[in-house]
Design an enzyme around this catalytic site. Structure first.
Site, PDB file in Angstrom:
ATOM      1  N   ASN A   1       0.847  -1.106  -0.004  1.00  0.00           N
ATOM      2  CA  ASN A   1       0.061   0.071   0.052  1.00  0.00           C
ATOM      3  C   ASN A   1       1.078   1.018   0.125  1.00  0.00           C
ATOM      4  OD1 ASN A   1      -1.742   2.096   0.460  1.00  0.00           O
ATOM      5  ND2 ASN A   1      -2.328   1.507   2.697  1.00  0.00           N
ATOM      6  N   TRP A   2       0.893   1.853  -1.204  1.00  0.00           N
ATOM      7  CA  TRP A   2       1.780   3.017  -1.294  1.00  0.00           C
ATOM      8  C   TRP A   2       1.176   4.143  -0.616  1.00  0.00           C
ATOM      9  CZ3 TRP A   2       5.057   3.402  -6.235  1.00  0.00           C
ATOM     10  CH2 TRP A   2       6.078   2.610  -6.401  1.00  0.00           C
ATOM     11  N   LYS A   3      -0.006   4.286  -0.270  1.00  0.00           N
ATOM     12  CA  LYS A   3      -0.832   5.403   0.346  1.00  0.00           C
ATOM     13  C   LYS A   3      -0.289   6.636  -0.670  1.00  0.00           C
ATOM     14  CE  LYS A   3       0.356   3.590   4.854  1.00  0.00           C
ATOM     15  NZ  LYS A   3       0.149   3.433   6.376  1.00  0.00           N
TER      16      LYS A   3
ATOM     17  N   HIS B   1      -9.454   1.007   4.873  1.00  0.00           N
ATOM     18  CA  HIS B   1      -8.226   1.109   5.761  1.00  0.00           C
ATOM     19  C   HIS B   1      -8.371   1.943   6.698  1.00  0.00           C
ATOM     20  CE1 HIS B   1      -3.879   2.379   6.450  1.00  0.00           C
ATOM     21  NE2 HIS B   1      -3.872   1.321   5.807  1.00  0.00           N
TER      22      HIS B   1
ATOM     23  N   GLU C   1      -6.932   4.479   7.850  1.00  0.00           N
ATOM     24  CA  GLU C   1      -6.642   5.971   7.431  1.00  0.00           C
ATOM     25  C   GLU C   1      -7.820   6.318   6.888  1.00  0.00           C
ATOM     26  OE1 GLU C   1      -2.864   5.445   5.765  1.00  0.00           O
ATOM     27  OE2 GLU C   1      -2.092   4.883   7.612  1.00  0.00           O
TER      28      GLU C   1
ATOM     29  N   GLU D   1      -5.541  -5.171  10.703  1.00  0.00           N
ATOM     30  CA  GLU D   1      -4.367  -4.268  10.784  1.00  0.00           C
ATOM     31  C   GLU D   1      -4.716  -3.516  11.980  1.00  0.00           C
ATOM     32  OE1 GLU D   1      -2.330  -2.991   6.722  1.00  0.00           O
ATOM     33  OE2 GLU D   1      -4.152  -1.793   7.084  1.00  0.00           O
TER      34      GLU D   1
ATOM     35  N   GLY E   1       2.323   2.115  10.732  1.00  0.00           N
ATOM     36  CA  GLY E   1       3.143   3.125  10.759  1.00  0.00           C
ATOM     37  C   GLY E   1       3.992   3.334  12.060  1.00  0.00           C
TER      38      GLY E   1
ATOM     39  N   SER F   1       3.248  -2.298  10.140  1.00  0.00           N
ATOM     40  CA  SER F   1       4.738  -2.500  10.560  1.00  0.00           C
ATOM     41  C   SER F   1       5.576  -3.783  10.322  1.00  0.00           C
ATOM     42  CB  SER F   1       5.180  -2.011  12.223  1.00  0.00           C
ATOM     43  OG  SER F   1       4.685  -0.620  12.085  1.00  0.00           O
TER      44      SER F   1
ATOM     45  N   GLY G   1       2.804  -1.202   4.250  1.00  0.00           N
ATOM     46  CA  GLY G   1       2.821   0.317   3.874  1.00  0.00           C
ATOM     47  C   GLY G   1       4.168   0.754   3.495  1.00  0.00           C
ATOM     48  N   GLY G   2       4.787   1.218   4.538  1.00  0.00           N
ATOM     49  CA  GLY G   2       6.149   2.019   4.268  1.00  0.00           C
ATOM     50  C   GLY G   2       7.077   1.050   3.641  1.00  0.00           C
TER      51      GLY G   2
HETATM   52  C1  PEP Z   1      -0.768   0.033   5.665  1.00  0.00           C
HETATM   53  O1  PEP Z   1      -0.886   1.158   5.566  1.00  0.00           O
HETATM   54  O2  PEP Z   1      -1.547  -0.705   5.576  1.00  0.00           O
HETATM   55  C2  PEP Z   1       0.274  -0.547   6.919  1.00  0.00           C
HETATM   56  C3  PEP Z   1       0.209  -1.698   7.259  1.00  0.00           C
HETATM   57  O3  PEP Z   1       1.310   0.473   7.014  1.00  0.00           O
HETATM   58  P1  PEP Z   1       2.669   0.101   7.673  1.00  0.00           P
HETATM   59  O4  PEP Z   1       3.211  -1.192   7.045  1.00  0.00           O
HETATM   60  O5  PEP Z   1       3.747   1.331   7.369  1.00  0.00           O
HETATM   61  O6  PEP Z   1       2.554   0.080   9.078  1.00  0.00           O
END
Ligand code: PEP
Length: 247
Positions: free
Chosen positions: A9-11, A93, A95, A163, A169, A207, A228-229
């Site tokens: 997920n590049w957000k 999600h 967010e 999640e 994050g 994470s 994500g990251g």
């Molecule tokens: C996400 O955005 O779904 C996520 C899990 O982010 P991260 O891996 O950065 O915690």
């Protein structure tokens, strides 16, 4: 046998310069056994689809509107995502739930729209830190599942992503036993809600990094990850994919 899935997920990250990272993932040799997906910002979908054409990399949207078209300025519909080259879309999600006030009912409507457009809906659920501290994690998970999964869902069109909001994050993850407890609860809770509960893939997200991926992928009922990251750089995402292949 569930095919494992590594979903990135590049957000709100990435411009044309970052297509090279997607190409490294798309054309990695040897090709991974796991299914691999990148959900870039919508502005990159078409260009990324062109740039990874011929590879096994699948592409997804990060959200869709519940309606197929209409007067909804700034929104993107599921048929538009499919037209741009997506096969999947993330819905619900945390967010989106926190930044845009999305409710379970809205998430369900979005998942229904995704299915109608032929997309796989990745339905995200997860507790806040306050809910975990209050001992309410499993109740929250069950309620989100009950509210977010539309009729007609099954392994062919639906993936569940667990999640924990506090893990996204933050660099923090639940203990393996806590992830196992939630994934087991999800597997049991989707009986009756999906056609084939044993075949639906359940991802962990929050994470996930190269350094913790192997431990997380060894947990029962973890069928992959939503990342994500660490999905933004091919070196990190590639290491996570390798850990998933090896699990
Ligand atoms: C996400 O955005 O779904 C996520 C899990 O982010 P991260 O891996 O950065 O915690």
């Amino acid at each position: 046998m569930r095919v494992k899935l590594a979903a990135g997920n590049w957000k709100m990250n990435g411009t044309g310069n970052d297509l090279a990272e997607a190409r490294k993932i798309a054309f990695a040799s040897p090709a991974p056994r796991s299914e691999v997906l990148i959900c870039p910002p919508a502005t990159l979908l078409t260009r990324m689809a062109d740039s990874v054409m011929g590879s096994p990399l699948r592409l997804g949207g990060q959200d869709c509107h519940a309606e197929p078209a209409g007067a909804h300025t700034g929104d993107i519909s599921a048929p538009m995502l499919a037209d741009a080259g997506a096969t999947h879309v993330i819905v619900g999600h945390s967010e989106r739930r926190s930044d845009h006030g999305e409710t379970d009912a809205m998430v369900r409507a979005k998942a229904r729209a995704a299915h109608a457009a032929g997309l796989v809906a990745i339905i995200c659920i997860g507790e806040t830190e306050a809910e975990r501290d209050a001992g309410r994690t499993l109740d929250v998970i069950r309620a989100q599942l009950a509210g977010s999964i539309p009729e007609g869902a099954g392994a062919a069109n639906t993936v569940i992503a667990y999640e924990p909001v506090w893990a996204i994050g933050s660099g923090r993850t639940p203990a393996p036993a806590e992830i196992a407890e939630v994934h087991g609860t999800i597997r049991a809770a989707i009986v009756g809600a999906v056609a084939d509960p044993g075949a639906v893939r359940i991802l962990y997200g929050g994470s996930v990094k190269p350094g913790n991926a192997a431990e997380i992928f060894a947990i029962a009922d973890v069928d992959g990850a939503l990342v994500g990251g660490a999905s933004l750089k091919a070196a990190d995402f590639g290491a996570i994919i390798a850990a998933l292949d090896a699990a």
